[in-house]
Write a protein that holds these residues in place. Structure first.
Motif, PDB file in Angstrom:
ATOM      1  N   ASN A  16       0.843  -1.195   0.000  1.00 52.31           N
ATOM      2  CA  ASN A  16       0.000   0.000   0.000  1.00 52.31           C
ATOM      3  C   ASN A  16       0.877   1.243   0.000  1.00 52.31           C
ATOM      4  OD1 ASN A  16      -2.339  -1.543   0.150  1.00 52.31           O
ATOM      5  ND2 ASN A  16      -2.336  -1.533   2.389  1.00 52.31           N
ATOM      6  N   LYS A  17       0.319   2.344  -0.468  1.00 52.15           N
ATOM      7  CA  LYS A  17       1.066   3.602  -0.527  1.00 52.15           C
ATOM      8  C   LYS A  17       0.258   4.713   0.136  1.00 52.15           C
ATOM      9  CE  LYS A  17       4.629   2.171  -2.881  1.00 52.15           C
ATOM     10  NZ  LYS A  17       5.977   2.248  -2.370  1.00 52.15           N
ATOM     11  N   SER A  18       0.970   5.691   0.685  1.00 52.61           N
ATOM     12  CA  SER A  18       0.334   6.873   1.259  1.00 52.61           C
ATOM     13  C   SER A  18      -0.092   7.791   0.118  1.00 52.61           C
ATOM     14  CB  SER A  18       1.336   7.598   2.170  1.00 52.61           C
ATOM     15  OG  SER A  18       2.378   8.142   1.390  1.00 52.61           O
ATOM     16  N   PRO A  19      -0.823   8.882   0.403  1.00 54.20           N
ATOM     17  CA  PRO A  19      -1.231   9.812  -0.660  1.00 54.20           C
ATOM     18  C   PRO A  19      -0.058  10.381  -1.474  1.00 54.20           C
ATOM     19  CG  PRO A  19      -2.500  10.237   1.311  1.00 54.20           C
ATOM     20  CD  PRO A  19      -1.458   9.226   1.682  1.00 54.20           C
ATOM     21  N   HIS A  20       1.138  10.449  -0.875  1.00 55.02           N
ATOM     22  CA  HIS A  20       2.300  10.938  -1.618  1.00 55.02           C
ATOM     23  C   HIS A  20       3.198   9.788  -2.094  1.00 55.02           C
ATOM     24  CE1 HIS A  20       3.782  10.652   2.512  1.00 55.02           C
ATOM     25  NE2 HIS A  20       4.970  10.472   1.986  1.00 55.02           N
ATOM     26  N   ASN A  21       2.640   8.576  -2.109  1.00 57.10           N
ATOM     27  CA  ASN A  21       3.305   7.364  -2.609  1.00 57.10           C
ATOM     28  C   ASN A  21       4.462   6.873  -1.753  1.00 57.10           C
ATOM     29  OD1 ASN A  21       1.680   6.685  -4.852  1.00 57.10           O
ATOM     30  ND2 ASN A  21       2.563   8.426  -5.951  1.00 57.10           N
ATOM     31  N   GLY A  22       4.524   7.288  -0.497  1.00 53.87           N
ATOM     32  CA  GLY A  22       5.484   6.719   0.432  1.00 53.87           C
ATOM     33  C   GLY A  22       4.832   5.542   1.141  1.00 53.87           C
ATOM     34  N   PHE A  23       5.530   4.978   2.112  1.00 52.92           N
ATOM     35  CA  PHE A  23       4.920   3.924   2.914  1.00 52.92           C
ATOM     36  C   PHE A  23       3.867   4.558   3.815  1.00 52.92           C
ATOM     37  CE2 PHE A  23       9.296   2.081   2.397  1.00 52.92           C
ATOM     38  CZ  PHE A  23       8.921   1.003   1.613  1.00 52.92           C
ATOM     39  N   PRO A  24       2.702   3.938   3.968  1.00 50.21           N
ATOM     40  CA  PRO A  24       1.662   4.525   4.816  1.00 50.21           C
ATOM     41  C   PRO A  24       1.854   4.193   6.299  1.00 50.21           C
ATOM     42  CG  PRO A  24       0.825   2.557   3.746  1.00 50.21           C
ATOM     43  CD  PRO A  24       2.229   2.764   3.231  1.00 50.21           C
ATOM     44  N   CYS A  25       1.282   5.033   7.128  1.00 57.64           N
ATOM     45  CA  CYS A  25       1.262   4.820   8.568  1.00 57.64           C
ATOM     46  C   CYS A  25       0.004   4.020   8.904  1.00 57.64           C
ATOM     47  CB  CYS A  25       1.243   6.169   9.282  1.00 57.64           C
ATOM     48  SG  CYS A  25       1.063   6.038  11.071  1.00 57.64           S
ATOM     49  N   LYS A  26       0.170   2.973   9.689  1.00 57.86           N
ATOM     50  CA  LYS A  26      -0.962   2.129  10.064  1.00 57.86           C
ATOM     51  C   LYS A  26      -1.899   2.806  11.061  1.00 57.86           C
ATOM     52  CE  LYS A  26       1.657  -2.116   9.353  1.00 57.86           C
ATOM     53  NZ  LYS A  26       2.262  -3.293   9.987  1.00 57.86           N
ATOM     54  N   ILE A  27      -1.439   3.880  11.681  1.00 54.81           N
ATOM     55  CA  ILE A  27      -2.258   4.580  12.682  1.00 54.81           C
ATOM     56  C   ILE A  27      -2.283   6.077  12.404  1.00 54.81           C
ATOM     57  CG2 ILE A  27      -1.940   2.820  14.474  1.00 54.81           C
ATOM     58  CD1 ILE A  27       0.132   4.834  15.758  1.00 54.81           C
ATOM     59  N   TYR A  28      -2.250   6.471  11.160  1.00 52.97           N
ATOM     60  CA  TYR A  28      -2.075   7.878  10.796  1.00 52.97           C
ATOM     61  C   TYR A  28      -3.018   8.811  11.548  1.00 52.97           C
ATOM     62  CZ  TYR A  28      -1.292  12.075   8.102  1.00 52.97           C
ATOM     63  OH  TYR A  28      -0.982  13.360   7.748  1.00 52.97           O
ATOM     64  N   LYS A  29      -4.298   8.493  11.614  1.00 57.31           N
ATOM     65  CA  LYS A  29      -5.251   9.373  12.297  1.00 57.31           C
ATOM     66  C   LYS A  29      -5.049   9.395  13.808  1.00 57.31           C
ATOM     67  CE  LYS A  29      -8.735   9.173   8.730  1.00 57.31           C
ATOM     68  NZ  LYS A  29      -9.968   8.643   8.239  1.00 57.31           N
TER      69      LYS A  29
END
Length: 187
Positions: free
Chosen positions: A93-106
């Motif tokens: 999966n990718k974050s909105p800027h195509n980096g690795f996403p955070c599993k707990i971003y919010k």
């Protein structure tokens, strides 16, 4: 200039630094005492092993260890202390800027919400951040980061005469002879 993450960057979630010097080892993500239980619960829900160590403590006596902890630190999962345990490097999966996403971003820690700010007066951006290296300045889209930084600074304010830092003994193998372990009185 408006701050935004650089395309495909997750550097702030991967690289940890030695602070205030190598003898202390690498630091983890700052976790306030009121966040600790919530972060541990999120890790359990995600079936992740995390390691949270003390970071800063205070006391009224220089001959005894801290009597109160002002901040903890969540250590990285790599042997050298890097890579946040909540960074999703495996799913594809990718974050909105195509980096690795955070599993707990919010629900991420306040320190993560603060980044790339490292000071509020004057506003200072982390020079290790790729965006900040490229642009040297940002003055828009930093309101939530500023609010988070102010909350952290309020929590870290103390009248106690002695401040202690916890040496993690974590870092690059070639630096291991410099590491100390446990509480060290700040000079």
């Amino acid at each position: 200039m408006e701050f935004r993450c650089v395309e495909e960057c997750s550097q702030c979630c991967i690289e940890r630094e030695y602070y205030p010097s190598k003898k202390f080892g690498k630091i983890g993500v700052l976790i306030l005492p009121e966040e600790k239980e919530r972060i541990e619960k999120l890790a359990k829900e995600k079936n992740l092993d995390i390691k949270i160590l003390p970071r800063i403590g205070i006391s009224n006596d220089s001959s005894s260890p801290p009597t109160k902890i002002l901040a903890y630190q969540m250590m990285g999962i790599d042997k050298n202390g890097n890579t946040c345990p909540f960074l999703d490097t495996e799913s594809g999966n990718k974050s909105p800027h195509n980096g690795f996403p955070c599993k707990i971003y919010k629900d991420r820690p306040l320190a993560c919400k603060t980044y790339p700010l490292i000071e509020s007066d004057p506003i200072t951006l982390d020079e290790k951040c790729k965006f900040c290296k490229e642009h040297k300045t940002a003055d828009e889209n930093l309101n939530s980061e500023m609010e988070s930084l102010i909350k952290i600074k309020e929590q870290m304010s103390t009248d106690s005469p002695f401040i202690w830092r916890f040496a993690t003994e974590v870092g690059e193998i070639q630096d291991s002879s410099m590491f100390e372990s446990g509480w060290i009185l700040e000079e």
